[in-house]
Design a protein around this motif. Structure first.
Motif, PDB file in Angstrom:
ATOM      1  N   GLY A   1      49.405  18.074 -77.483  1.00 13.22           N
ATOM      2  CA  GLY A   1      48.469  18.659 -76.526  1.00 13.22           C
ATOM      3  C   GLY A   1      49.094  19.008 -75.190  1.00 13.22           C
ATOM      4  N   LEU A   2      50.300  18.513 -74.923  1.00 10.92           N
ATOM      5  CA  LEU A   2      50.987  18.861 -73.682  1.00 10.92           C
ATOM      6  C   LEU A   2      51.295  20.355 -73.685  1.00 10.92           C
ATOM      7  CD1 LEU A   2      52.442  17.775 -71.097  1.00 10.92           C
ATOM      8  CD2 LEU A   2      54.493  17.600 -72.493  1.00 10.92           C
ATOM      9  N   VAL A   3      51.026  21.043 -72.563  1.00 13.34           N
ATOM     10  CA  VAL A   3      51.250  22.484 -72.461  1.00 13.34           C
ATOM     11  C   VAL A   3      52.464  22.733 -71.574  1.00 13.34           C
ATOM     12  CG1 VAL A   3      50.293  24.712 -71.747  1.00 13.34           C
ATOM     13  CG2 VAL A   3      48.816  22.984 -72.811  1.00 13.34           C
ATOM     14  N   LEU A   4      53.399  23.503 -72.112  1.00  9.83           N
ATOM     15  CA  LEU A   4      54.645  23.800 -71.402  1.00  9.83           C
ATOM     16  C   LEU A   4      54.693  25.279 -71.036  1.00  9.83           C
ATOM     17  CD1 LEU A   4      57.091  21.885 -73.778  1.00  9.83           C
ATOM     18  CD2 LEU A   4      56.037  21.033 -71.671  1.00  9.83           C
ATOM     19  N   ARG A   5      55.224  25.573 -69.860  1.00 13.23           N
ATOM     20  CA  ARG A   5      55.432  26.952 -69.445  1.00 13.23           C
ATOM     21  C   ARG A   5      56.891  27.303 -69.706  1.00 13.23           C
ATOM     22  NH1 ARG A   5      53.895  26.415 -64.828  1.00 13.23           N
ATOM     23  NH2 ARG A   5      51.766  27.235 -64.945  1.00 13.23           N
ATOM     24  N   LEU A   6      57.120  28.268 -70.598  1.00 13.17           N
ATOM     25  CA  LEU A   6      58.472  28.655 -70.973  1.00 13.17           C
ATOM     26  C   LEU A   6      59.077  29.582 -69.917  1.00 13.17           C
ATOM     27  CD1 LEU A   6      58.024  29.254 -74.808  1.00 13.17           C
ATOM     28  CD2 LEU A   6      58.470  27.138 -73.571  1.00 13.17           C
TER      29      LEU A   6
ATOM     30  N   ASP B   1      46.645  17.870 -67.667  1.00 12.05           N
ATOM     31  CA  ASP B   1      45.597  18.676 -67.030  1.00 12.05           C
ATOM     32  C   ASP B   1      46.086  20.037 -66.562  1.00 12.05           C
ATOM     33  OD1 ASP B   1      47.230  17.545 -65.148  1.00 12.05           O
ATOM     34  OD2 ASP B   1      45.634  17.119 -63.704  1.00 12.05           O
ATOM     35  N   LYS B   2      47.393  20.274 -66.576  1.00 11.32           N
ATOM     36  CA  LYS B   2      47.919  21.585 -66.202  1.00 11.32           C
ATOM     37  C   LYS B   2      49.278  21.782 -66.869  1.00 11.32           C
ATOM     38  CE  LYS B   2      50.063  19.851 -61.944  1.00 11.32           C
ATOM     39  NZ  LYS B   2      50.178  20.042 -60.487  1.00 11.32           N
ATOM     40  N   PRO B   3      49.679  23.035 -67.088  1.00 10.96           N
ATOM     41  CA  PRO B   3      50.985  23.290 -67.707  1.00 10.96           C
ATOM     42  C   PRO B   3      52.124  22.795 -66.807  1.00 10.96           C
ATOM     43  CG  PRO B   3      49.601  25.249 -67.786  1.00 10.96           C
ATOM     44  CD  PRO B   3      48.921  24.285 -66.868  1.00 10.96           C
ATOM     45  N   ILE B   4      53.213  22.378 -67.433  1.00  6.96           N
ATOM     46  CA  ILE B   4      54.416  22.014 -66.693  1.00  6.96           C
ATOM     47  C   ILE B   4      55.559  22.889 -67.168  1.00  6.96           C
ATOM     48  CG2 ILE B   4      53.658  19.632 -66.389  1.00  6.96           C
ATOM     49  CD1 ILE B   4      55.754  18.847 -68.472  1.00  6.96           C
ATOM     50  N   ASP B   5      56.524  23.075 -66.306  1.00 11.35           N
ATOM     51  CA  ASP B   5      57.663  23.915 -66.666  1.00 11.35           C
ATOM     52  C   ASP B   5      58.505  23.235 -67.743  1.00 11.35           C
ATOM     53  OD1 ASP B   5      56.965  25.894 -64.881  1.00 11.35           O
ATOM     54  OD2 ASP B   5      58.202  25.084 -63.255  1.00 11.35           O
ATOM     55  N   LEU B   6      59.024  24.061 -68.657  1.00 14.49           N
ATOM     56  CA  LEU B   6      59.801  23.543 -69.774  1.00 14.49           C
ATOM     57  C   LEU B   6      60.955  22.667 -69.293  1.00 14.49           C
ATOM     58  CD1 LEU B   6      60.481  23.571 -72.860  1.00 14.49           C
ATOM     59  CD2 LEU B   6      61.996  25.501 -72.346  1.00 14.49           C
ATOM     60  N   GLN B   7      61.672  23.102 -68.235  1.00 19.70           N
ATOM     61  CA  GLN B   7      62.863  22.366 -67.817  1.00 19.70           C
ATOM     62  C   GLN B   7      62.557  20.963 -67.319  1.00 19.70           C
ATOM     63  OE1 GLN B   7      61.880  25.284 -66.530  1.00 19.70           O
ATOM     64  NE2 GLN B   7      62.108  25.384 -64.303  1.00 19.70           N
ATOM     65  N   GLU B   8      61.301  20.690 -66.946  1.00 19.92           N
ATOM     66  CA  GLU B   8      60.933  19.338 -66.552  1.00 19.92           C
ATOM     67  C   GLU B   8      60.792  18.421 -67.761  1.00 19.92           C
ATOM     68  OE1 GLU B   8      57.712  18.887 -63.788  1.00 19.92           O
ATOM     69  OE2 GLU B   8      57.920  20.964 -63.120  1.00 19.92           O
TER      70      GLU B   8
END
Length: 534
Positions: free
Chosen positions: A47-52, A19-26
Motif C-alpha cells: 500500500g505504500l505509494v512511491l513517486r518514481l 498518507d502521501k507518496p514518497i520519493d523512490l530514492q527515500e
C-alpha cells in the motif's frame, strides 16, 4: 538489548507513512535509469505509494524486505529483467509493477551476449612517482615485499598434517615472544597430496610452491610422508624452489626417512629453532604501495554488496593501480553473466579470449559434476536479496573498479602483470583466496553482507560490511562499514574506498586486522581439489 541478527529483516511494517507518496530514492536504490527494479532500503509494506523519477506513482503490492528487489514496471513472462543496466534474469511469470522480484518469479535463462573487446578501455592516470604512497614492509631477496613475516611448515600430503601440528605446538607464545619480528609459525596442511591425477598434482604443487616463495614467508620447511604422489624432490625441481640465505637446498623432512612421527617432530623442532633467529633479522622499512598485490574477495553477499562495499572496494583497487599496484579479481563463477563488462575493458582481444575460455571451461566442469552455474547464489545470498548468478556476478565484479583488465591467470599461477588481473578460482572463499595468495597476493580485502568471519594466513584479511546493522552486530569481525553509503549522510563509495585504501596501508604496515586479532586464518588454507581421487 540484543541487536538484530540480520540487516533489518526482522523489522515489522514500513518505516514510511502511507498518507502521501514518497520519493523512490527515500525508500529504495535505483542504480541506473533504465533498470526494471530498485532495491528496498528498508522493509516496504503493501500500500505504500512511491513517486518514481519520471513522476509516475507506484503502489507497493506486497511486503518487500530490505535489500530485496521492487518491480518498477510490469514485466511480461519470459522478458529480461535489468539491474545495473544489464540482464539479471528472465521473468518466469508475469510480474506486476510494485511486486517483489525474487526466486518465485525470476530465473536465469540463455544470454545472447554481444562481446566487444576494449571498447570501454580507459587508460590509467598514474600518480607521479614522487607523490606515491608508502607502507612499512619486509623487503625480500627476490625484490618482492611482504606485509607479514611468517615461518611456514608446508605439508606435501595430508599424511604429514598431524606431524606439522605437533611441531607447531612446541613453539608456544613464551618462545615466540623472543622473536618480535616474526608473526608466527604457520602450518599449511591440507587433504591432498596422493591418489591424484597429473592435473591435480600440478595444481597442488603451484599452490605449495607459491606459499613457500611467498613474500610474507621468511623461511619454510617442507614436511611429507615419503611415499606420496607429491614427492618433495619433484615439487622442488618442477617449481624451481630455492632455499635462499645460507641453506643450499630447501629444507625438508619425511616421516619415513626420519623413522616416524616422534623423530620427525624432533628434527622439525631443531630446524625451526635454527631458522627463528634468521627470520627475526628482517625489519620493516618504507616501500611504495606499488608493491602491494591486493586479493579482492566477497563472501556471504547480499543485495547491498553491489551497491556499497563492492563499488567502494573497486574505487580502492583503482587508486592502488594508479599507484602502480596490483588488484586480483577472482571467483570465476561469480563473473559468469557479467563477463561482457570486463571484456569491454580488456587490454587486448587475447586477454578477453582467455577470460572467455575459462568461463567455457567452467560450463563443462559443472556439467560433468551434475551442477549448474546457477547453483550459486547460496541460500544465505538469496535471503539477503540476491536471486540469480547473473545478478550476483554483476555486483561482484564491481570489486574490480574501472581499470583495464591486463591479464588472466590460472589457479595459483604466479602473478607477473601489474594493474587489474583475473585469476581463475572457484567462488568458495577459502579455495579462492588460497589461489590468490599462492599467486602472490600479500593482502586481502573481503566484503560481506551476511557476515563472513574470514581470515587467512600468511596474508592479512580486511573485512568490509555492506550494511550498518551487520557491522554493529559483528564489530569484532568487521574492519570497516560501507553501510553508511545508504544512510543519506553524503558519504559515497569514493569516500569509503579511500577509507579502505587507508586501512590496507595500515594493515600492510603491521596493524592487525580483526581476524588476525582473533588468530583466524590457518584452517582457511584450502587448495583446489581437481580431478578424481583414486
Amino acid at each position: 538489548m540484543d541487536k538484530p541478527l540480520l540487516p533489518r529483516l526482522q523489522i515489522q511494517g514500513s518505516a514510511f507513512p502511507h498518507d502521501k507518496p514518497i520519493d523512490l530514492q527515500e525508500a529504495a536504490v535505483l542504480l541506473q535509469a533504465g533498470d526494471d527494479v530498485a532495491i528496498a532500503r528498508l522493509p516496504l509494506s503493501r500500500g505504500l505509494v512511491l513517486r518514481l523519477p519520471d513522476g509516475r506513482l507506484l503502489e507497493v503490492g506486497q511486503r518487500i524486505q530490505a535489500g530485496h528487489k521492487l518491480a518498477l514496471r510490469g514485466i511480461a513472462q519470459g522478458q529480461p529483467v535489468l539491474r545495473y543496466g544489464s540482464i539479471i534474469g528472465f521473468a518466469t511469470q508475469t510480474i506486476a509493477a510494485g511486486s517483489h522480484v525474487h526466486t518465485h518469479n525470476l530465473a536465469v535463462g540463455t544470454l545472447h551476449q554481444q562481446y566487444t573487446y576494449g571498447s570501454e578501455l580507459r587508460l590509467v592516470d598514474p600518480v607521479p612517482l614522487h607523490q606515491r604512497r608508502t607502507f612499512l614492509g619486509y623487503k625480500r631477496p627476490d625484490g618482492r615485499v611482504g606485509t607479514r613475516n611468517y615461518l611456514a611448515l608446508i605439508g606435501t600430503v595430508n599424511c604429514s598434517a598431524s606431524t606439522i601440528r605437533a611441531i607447531q605446538k612446541r613453539f608456544g607464545p613464551e618462545i615466540l615472544r623472543r622473536y618480535p619480528q616474526i608473526d608466527g609459525i604457520i602450518g599449511l596442511t591440507h587433504k591432498n597430496g596422493c591418489a591424484m591425477g597429473r592435473q591435480g598434482i600440478k595444481t597442488l604443487q603451484r599452490v605449495l610452491a607459491g606459499m613457500a616463495s611467498h613474500p610474507n614467508v621468511g623461511a619454510y620447511v617442507l614436511v611429507g610422508l615419503g611415499c606420496e604422489s607429491n614427492q618433495i624432490p619433484h615439487l622442488i625441481n618442477e617449481m624451481g624452489l630455492s632455499a635462499g640465505r645460507q641453506w643450499k637446498e630447501p629444507l625438508s623432512l619425511t616421516l619415513q626417512e626420519h623413522e616416524g612421527v616422534a623423530q620427525t617432530v624432533e628434527e622439525g623442532v631443531r630446524l625451526i629453532s635454527e631458522l627463528l633467529p634468521q627470520v627475526n633479522e628482517v625489519r620493516r622499512e618504507p616501500v611504495p604501495i606499488s608493491e602491494l598485490t591486493l586479493a579482492l574477495q566477497c563472501g556471504g553477499s547480499d543485495g547491498w554488496s553491489g551497491v556499497t562495499a563492492n563499488p567502494a572496494l573497486g574505487y580502492c583497487a583503482d587508486e592502488l593501480i594508479r599507484q602502480g599496484g596490483t588488484a586480483v579479481l577472482s571467483e570465476t563463477p561469480e563473473i559468469y553473466g557479467a563477463e561482457h563488462v570486463l571484456l569491454r575493458r580488456a587490454r587486448s582481444q587475447e586477454v578477453g579470449e582467455k577470460l572467455l575460455a575459462r568461463l567455457r571451461w567452467w560450463e563443462q566442469y559443472v556439467a560433468i559434476n551434475d551442477m549448474e552455474m546457477d547453483n550459486n547464489p547460496s541460500p544465505g545470498n538469496k535471503l539477503g536479496g540476491l536471486t540469480t548468478i547473473y545478478e550476483k556476478s554483476l555486483g561482484a565484479i564491481a570489486k574490480g573498479g574501472s581499470s583495464p583488465l591486463n591479464a588472466v591467470y590460472q589457479y595459483a599461477e604466479p602473478i607477473a602483470e601489474r594493474g587489474l588481473v583475473v585469476m581463475d578460482t572457484p567462488g568458495y572463499d577459502p579455495v579462492s583466496v588460497t589461489g590468490q595468495v599462492a599467486g602472490g597476493a600479500n593482502i586481502v580485502v573481503f566484503t560481506t553482507g551476511r557476515g563472513s568471519c574470514f581470515g587467512f594466513k600468511p596474508a592479512p584479511s580486511i573485512k568490509v560490511a555492506t550494511n550498518t546493522p551487520l557491522y554493529e552486530n559483528m564489530r569484532n569481525d568487521m574492519d570497516l562499514n560501507a553501510g553508511v553509503i545508504l544512510e543519506g549522510e553524503g558519504v559515497g563509495a569514493e569516500e569509503i574506498g579511500r577509507q579502505i585504501l587507508e586501512e590496507v596501508i595500515a594493515v600492510a604496515s603491521g596493524k592487525k586486522s580483526k581476524s588476525e586479532a582473533q588468530d583466524i586464518g590457518e584452517e582457511e588454507f584450502a587448495p583446489w581439489i581437481l580431478g578424481a581421487t583414486m
